[in-house]
Design an enzyme around this catalytic site. Structure first.
Site, PDB file in Angstrom:
ATOM      1  N   TYR A 211       0.808  -1.218   0.000  1.00  0.00           N
ATOM      2  CA  TYR A 211       0.000   0.000   0.000  1.00  0.00           C
ATOM      3  C   TYR A 211       0.837   1.263   0.000  1.00  0.00           C
ATOM      4  O   TYR A 211       0.299   2.367   0.038  1.00  0.00           O
ATOM      5  CB  TYR A 211      -0.871   0.051   1.257  1.00  0.00           C
ATOM      6  CG  TYR A 211      -2.181  -0.637   1.122  1.00  0.00           C
ATOM      7  CD1 TYR A 211      -2.245  -2.018   1.003  1.00  0.00           C
ATOM      8  CD2 TYR A 211      -3.372   0.071   1.144  1.00  0.00           C
ATOM      9  CE1 TYR A 211      -3.446  -2.664   0.903  1.00  0.00           C
ATOM     10  CE2 TYR A 211      -4.585  -0.570   1.040  1.00  0.00           C
ATOM     11  CZ  TYR A 211      -4.619  -1.934   0.922  1.00  0.00           C
ATOM     12  OH  TYR A 211      -5.811  -2.566   0.822  1.00  0.00           O
TER      13      TYR A 211
ATOM     14  N   LYS B 184       2.960 -14.106   5.417  1.00  0.00           N
ATOM     15  CA  LYS B 184       3.249 -15.127   4.398  1.00  0.00           C
ATOM     16  C   LYS B 184       4.781 -15.245   4.348  1.00  0.00           C
ATOM     17  O   LYS B 184       5.422 -15.067   3.307  1.00  0.00           O
ATOM     18  CB  LYS B 184       2.643 -14.663   3.052  1.00  0.00           C
ATOM     19  CG  LYS B 184       2.687 -15.681   1.949  1.00  0.00           C
ATOM     20  CD  LYS B 184       1.566 -16.692   2.004  1.00  0.00           C
ATOM     21  CE  LYS B 184       1.733 -17.744   0.938  1.00  0.00           C
ATOM     22  NZ  LYS B 184       0.753 -18.827   1.006  1.00  0.00           N
TER      23      LYS B 184
ATOM     24  N   ASP C  73      -3.072 -17.544   4.325  1.00  0.00           N
ATOM     25  CA  ASP C  73      -4.089 -18.368   3.651  1.00  0.00           C
ATOM     26  C   ASP C  73      -4.726 -19.325   4.650  1.00  0.00           C
ATOM     27  O   ASP C  73      -5.941 -19.528   4.669  1.00  0.00           O
ATOM     28  CB  ASP C  73      -3.516 -19.106   2.429  1.00  0.00           C
ATOM     29  CG  ASP C  73      -2.095 -19.588   2.625  1.00  0.00           C
ATOM     30  OD1 ASP C  73      -1.437 -19.153   3.585  1.00  0.00           O
ATOM     31  OD2 ASP C  73      -1.628 -20.404   1.815  1.00  0.00           O
TER      32      ASP C  73
ATOM     33  N   ASP D  23      -6.389  -5.690   5.354  1.00  0.00           N
ATOM     34  CA  ASP D  23      -7.522  -5.193   4.577  1.00  0.00           C
ATOM     35  C   ASP D  23      -8.448  -6.349   4.199  1.00  0.00           C
ATOM     36  O   ASP D  23      -9.666  -6.300   4.407  1.00  0.00           O
ATOM     37  CB  ASP D  23      -6.963  -4.511   3.311  1.00  0.00           C
ATOM     38  CG  ASP D  23      -8.050  -3.819   2.524  1.00  0.00           C
ATOM     39  OD1 ASP D  23      -9.088  -3.486   3.106  1.00  0.00           O
ATOM     40  OD2 ASP D  23      -7.854  -3.611   1.311  1.00  0.00           O
TER      41      ASP D  23
END
Ligand code: NAD
Length: 368
Positions: A125, A192, A225, A249
């Site tokens: 972002y 991740k 995930d 988000d």
């Protein structure tokens, strides 16, 4: 009684409707707010050449507290998100999104109480992007190929993902302090790190180091995930989640879905000195001006604001009136009905009317 100066930004799309409804219910608690209404967004872009003019930022800096409706970011037009700019400009580094079940909401779960703490200033972002086809993008692609011996297709666009020790430490510390001050038991870092070792890996390393300094609060971590699946299968296992910007988000919307949808998900953008409260949802342009959208997400953001202002009694009163309205199920918008075309659904302003009536009743001294 203290008068609190607060900047109110009505916003784009459905923003003005939900903002008006929110202002009415906050005023009905009896708390004294000096509303400093400031226009920002697409509407003022033509007038001021900037969707977030300097005088609006000055108002927020002066008042230190703001509540805003959603602002539209046109997709793929090269216009940077005003929301992202606002958070960066005021260094509102923590986005807190509580997701709590209220009895009467149609949802698969009935007792969720999660808080998402999203880092707000870094990650993909950061707005460092290279547009496909531009000469500087080609140069960057060549440079990367030369340094890494890895090729990127020449017709690519690039977005850069910076994650720092400083930014990660600040947000993870915030999450632990939040957990402690709100009587929560566990912080889960989401990442991740198995794929992005130098960004998410760094975030995880920092989170583990901060956790070691906060042994009174439990800590664990999840790959994003897997976290998405866990939130659907075992949401009650989780308490406070701390995440880099993008995962925060996405999982905020997932968590909003667990408690009844975007119409019920509040939020607070917090920095060391300034706080800007806003719902998780966007400007829902297709519903603009239709008196249809659920104002409760912004009203619940107003509850968070009242708590931030130290107006605990008013906050509890407003949250109670919203909860009662949900429980009764009479004056609720289409999104809270089993059938979205249910003709008994009411509009935005009728929800506000019902909540104002409850607050007025609660404030009227009993004659018995
Ligand atoms: P959105 O949240 O505006 O709406 C998606 C859909 O969710 C709506 O069409 C509607 O069906 C439902 N919905 C959203 N809020 C609701 C509510 N209060 N009550 C009932 N139903 C509701 O998301 P989007 O369509 O992806 O984004 C529209 C615009 O809003 C974009 O320009 C986006 O950039 C912007 N946006 C702004 C913010 C913000 O200001 N913080 C946040 C998210 C999106």
């Amino acid at each position: 009684m203290a008068v609190h100066p607060v900047t109110l930004i009505p916003g784009d799309g459905v923003g003005p409707e939900v903002s008006e409804a929110t202002r009415r219910v906050i005023d009905a608690t009896g708390v004294q707010i000096d509303w400093d209404v400031q226009q920002a967004g697409l509407g003022v872009m033509e007038q001021h050449g900037d969707p977030m003019p300097a005088h609006v930022l000055d108002s927020i800096r002066r008042n230190k507290v703001a509540i805003k409706g959603p602002l539209t970011t046109p997709i793929g037009k090269g216009i940077r998100s005003v929301n992202v700019a606002l958070r960066k400009e005021l260094d509102l580094y923590a986005l807190v999104r509580p997701c709590k079940s209220y009895p009467g909401v149609r949802s698969r779960y009935d007792d969720i109480d999660l808080v998402i703490v999203r880092e707000n200033t870094e990650d993909i972002y950061a707005g460092i992007e290279f547009q496909e086809g531009k000469a500087e993008t080609e140069r960057m692609i060549d440079e990367i190929a030369e340094r890494t011996k890895k090729s990127i297709r020449p017709d690519s666009g690039l977005s850069i993902k910076p994650i720092s020790i400083t930014g990660s430490k600040r947000i993870v510390n915030f999450a632990f302090e939040y957990a402690r001050s709100h009587g929560r038991r566990k912080v889960t870092a989401v990442h991740k790190a198995n794929i992005m070792k130098f960004t998410d890996g760094l975030f995880l390393q920092v989170a583990q180091a901060v956790a070691a300094e906060n042994p009174d609060i439990q800590f664990n971590d999840r790959i994003v995930d897997n976290m998405a699946m866990q939130l659907v299968q075992n949401p009650k296992e989780y308490d406070v989640l701390v995440l880099p910007n993008l995962y925060g988000d996405i999982l905020s919307d997932l968590a909003a879905g667990l408690v009844g949808g975007l119409g019920l998900a509040p939020g607070a953008n917090l920095g060391d000195e300034i706080a800007v409260f806003e719902a998780t949802h966007g400007s829902a342009p297709k519903y603009a001006g239709m008196n249809k959208i659920n104002p409760m997400a912004m009203m619940l953001s107003g509850v968070l604001m009242l708590r931030h202002l130290g107006e605990t009694y008013a906050a509890n009163m407003l949250e109670g009136a919203i909860a009662e309205t949900i429980r009764e199920g009479r004056f609720v918008t289409y999104d809270m009905k089993a059938d979205r075309d249910d003709p008994t659904a009411v509009g935005t302003s009728q929800v506000a009317d019902a909540i104002v009536a409850k607050l007025e009743k609660a404030r009227t001294p009993s004659t018995i």
